[in-house]
Design a protein around this motif. Structure first.
Motif, mmCIF file in Angstrom:
data_model
loop_
_atom_site.group_PDB
_atom_site.id
_atom_site.type_symbol
_atom_site.label_atom_id
_atom_site.label_comp_id
_atom_site.label_asym_id
_atom_site.label_seq_id
_atom_site.Cartn_x
_atom_site.Cartn_y
_atom_site.Cartn_z
ATOM 1 N N VAL A 150 0.828 -1.206 0.000
ATOM 2 C CA VAL A 150 0.000 0.000 0.000
ATOM 3 C C VAL A 150 0.867 1.263 0.000
ATOM 4 O O VAL A 150 0.662 2.167 -0.818
ATOM 5 C CB VAL A 150 -0.975 -0.013 1.194
ATOM 6 C CG1 VAL A 150 -1.589 1.364 1.420
ATOM 7 C CG2 VAL A 150 -2.078 -1.054 0.968
ATOM 8 N N SER A 180 -6.463 -9.560 -3.635
ATOM 9 C CA SER A 180 -6.000 -9.010 -2.357
ATOM 10 C C SER A 180 -7.151 -8.665 -1.428
ATOM 11 O O SER A 180 -8.208 -8.202 -1.866
ATOM 12 C CB SER A 180 -5.173 -7.746 -2.617
ATOM 13 O OG SER A 180 -4.873 -7.076 -1.402
ATOM 14 N N SER A 182 -7.129 -6.192 0.323
ATOM 15 C CA SER A 182 -7.259 -4.730 0.291
ATOM 16 C C SER A 182 -8.499 -4.299 -0.478
ATOM 17 O O SER A 182 -8.978 -3.172 -0.315
ATOM 18 C CB SER A 182 -6.019 -4.095 -0.339
ATOM 19 O OG SER A 182 -5.903 -4.445 -1.707
ATOM 20 N N SER A 193 -6.514 2.756 -1.260
ATOM 21 C CA SER A 193 -5.174 3.027 -1.786
ATOM 22 C C SER A 193 -5.142 2.720 -3.277
ATOM 23 O O SER A 193 -5.982 1.963 -3.786
ATOM 24 C CB SER A 193 -4.134 2.157 -1.072
ATOM 25 O OG SER A 193 -4.340 0.782 -1.395
ATOM 26 N N ALA A 202 -5.023 -1.030 -3.802
ATOM 27 C CA ALA A 202 -6.323 -1.698 -3.676
ATOM 28 C C ALA A 202 -7.148 -1.532 -4.957
ATOM 29 O O ALA A 202 -7.829 -2.474 -5.390
ATOM 30 C CB ALA A 202 -7.078 -1.137 -2.477
ATOM 31 N N ARG A 250 -5.011 -8.316 11.950
ATOM 32 C CA ARG A 250 -4.919 -8.923 10.631
ATOM 33 C C ARG A 250 -5.152 -10.428 10.724
ATOM 34 O O ARG A 250 -4.883 -11.049 11.750
ATOM 35 C CB ARG A 250 -3.534 -8.672 10.009
ATOM 36 C CG ARG A 250 -3.210 -7.194 9.771
ATOM 37 C CD ARG A 250 -4.012 -6.634 8.620
ATOM 38 N NE ARG A 250 -3.706 -5.232 8.340
ATOM 39 C CZ ARG A 250 -4.390 -4.210 8.817
ATOM 40 N NH1 ARG A 250 -5.403 -4.408 9.651
ATOM 41 N NH2 ARG A 250 -4.068 -2.969 8.491
ATOM 42 N N ASP A 296 -4.002 2.206 5.503
ATOM 43 C CA ASP A 296 -4.177 0.948 6.230
ATOM 44 C C ASP A 296 -5.616 0.809 6.726
ATOM 45 O O ASP A 296 -6.189 1.766 7.237
ATOM 46 C CB ASP A 296 -3.235 0.883 7.434
ATOM 47 C CG ASP A 296 -1.873 0.339 7.091
ATOM 48 O OD1 ASP A 296 -1.682 -0.093 5.935
ATOM 49 O OD2 ASP A 296 -0.987 0.357 7.973
ATOM 50 N N SER A 303 -8.853 -6.757 9.791
ATOM 51 C CA SER A 303 -9.033 -7.668 8.667
ATOM 52 C C SER A 303 -9.246 -9.086 9.194
ATOM 53 O O SER A 303 -8.440 -9.592 9.972
ATOM 54 C CB SER A 303 -7.794 -7.606 7.758
ATOM 55 O OG SER A 303 -7.968 -8.407 6.629
#
Length: 331
Positions: A93, A131, A133, A153, A156, A223, A293, A297
């Motif tokens: 990112v 991903s 993201s 981002s 992403a 995460r 960020d 997740s």
């Protein structure tokens, strides 16, 4: 179980793009260990020759040094290939925020080149690294594949565009695809060096060097850390499944559990103390949160379990133990 799955494609050839990278080299190794022919395409911008050095004398391994931004290289790599595992990308990112143009060139234009080359070569299936993201600002947990938010981002955005292109290529050209939304993968060969090093190898290196790891924020961000062997399992299931309902969609690739960054650093310290008792005294430091960020997740892996029979074998603790053992011998 995975070795048995590979018997379905024992006479096939698999192209691994980004095959000299962290995930790619682990995939190459697994396929070669199961006597599957492998073509590796890499431009060594982030991948490393040392990751594939042990394979260079294997008659079933072919290295093509090339760039996915070059369509001719993609066509060359796809010649006589049955399956594609597309791992080549510019991750991170922060890197995408610092240099969105290069990230887009590699992750979008390069991805499109690979789809075109795979289509033209009539490959049987195109499996690609998507991903987590992509979930962006969607706050609900766990993350379910068909509910996403707005990207946070440039990186992403590129990974979401990959999913859109893959869907269009199936509908327009009949190229079967599967996208794998990776959640914070870690394990052997993950690079601890450089400006965009992933958190686990970076923390391990810092502890071993008696430096304080630095957590972005107060450490409460969490995460779904996913050990590399779980990721290998999903890739193998994706190229070998005979379930038509499992094709042309995306899956979360994770363990299905979350760990805060502070818990992670504590867990790493616990495992590393057995190598060096003085690590127990190293302080964990903090700094401000990083732009782009997401706070938390956590993946739902129900879809992968149902359609691909995914059964991750490594939780965070088991994976950390394996990773620390590897890093202690290779850093």
């Amino acid at each position: 179980m995975i070795d048995q799955e590979l018997t379905k494609i024992k006479s096939s050839t698999v192209l691994v793009t980004g095959g000299a990278g962290f995930i790619g080299s682990n995939l190459c190794e697994n396929l070669l260990n199961n006597n599957i022919s492998v073509v590796c395409l890499d431009n060594f911008s982030t991948g490393k020759l040392k990751n594939i050095q042990p394979f260079l004398n294997n008659s079933k391994f072919t290295l093509i040094e090339g760039d996915i931004r070059n369509l001719e290289d993609c066509h060359k790599a796809c010649e006589n290939v049955d399956y594609v595992l597309h791992e080549a990308a510019l991750g991170s990112v922060p890197r995408s925020i610092n240099d969105p143009i290069t990230t887009n060139d590699v992750n979008v234009s390069g991805f499109l080149n690979m789809l075109v080359a795979a289509r033209d070569a009539k490959v049987k299936r195109f499996v690609y690294a998507a991903s987590s993201s992509t979930y962006g600002d969607h706050e609900a947990l766990p993350k379910v594949e068909d509910v996403i938010g707005k990207p946070l981002s440039p990186y992403a955005i590129t990974k979401y565009v990959n999913e859109l292109y893959a869907d269009i290529f199936q509908k327009t050209y009949g190229l079967d695809t599967i996208g794998l939304r990776y959640f914070n993968v870690f394990g052997k060969r993950q690079d601890p060096d450089g400006a965009y090093a992933a958190v686990i190898p970076l923390f391990v290196k810092q502890f071993l060097n008696h430096e304080s790891p630095i957590i972005n924020g107060d450490g409460s961000y969490s995460r779904d850390f996913t050990y590399i062997d779980n990721v290998i399992q999903m890739n193998i299931l994706a190229i070998t499944t005979t379930n038509e309902a499992a094709l042309n969609t995306v899956y979360n690739v994770a363990y299905g559990d979350r760990t805060t960054l502070l818990e992670l650093a504590t867990l790493l310290k616990k495992h590393l103390v057995s190598l060096d008792e003085s690590i127990a005294n190293i302080e964990i430091k903090h700094r401000e949160n990083r732009a782009g960020d997401i706070p938390h997740s956590l993946a739902s892996i129900g879809k992968a379990k149902k359609l691909l029979k995914y059964n991750p074998q490594f939780n965070i603790s088991d994976g950390i133990k394996e990773a620390v053992n590897w890093y202690s011998k290779n850093l």
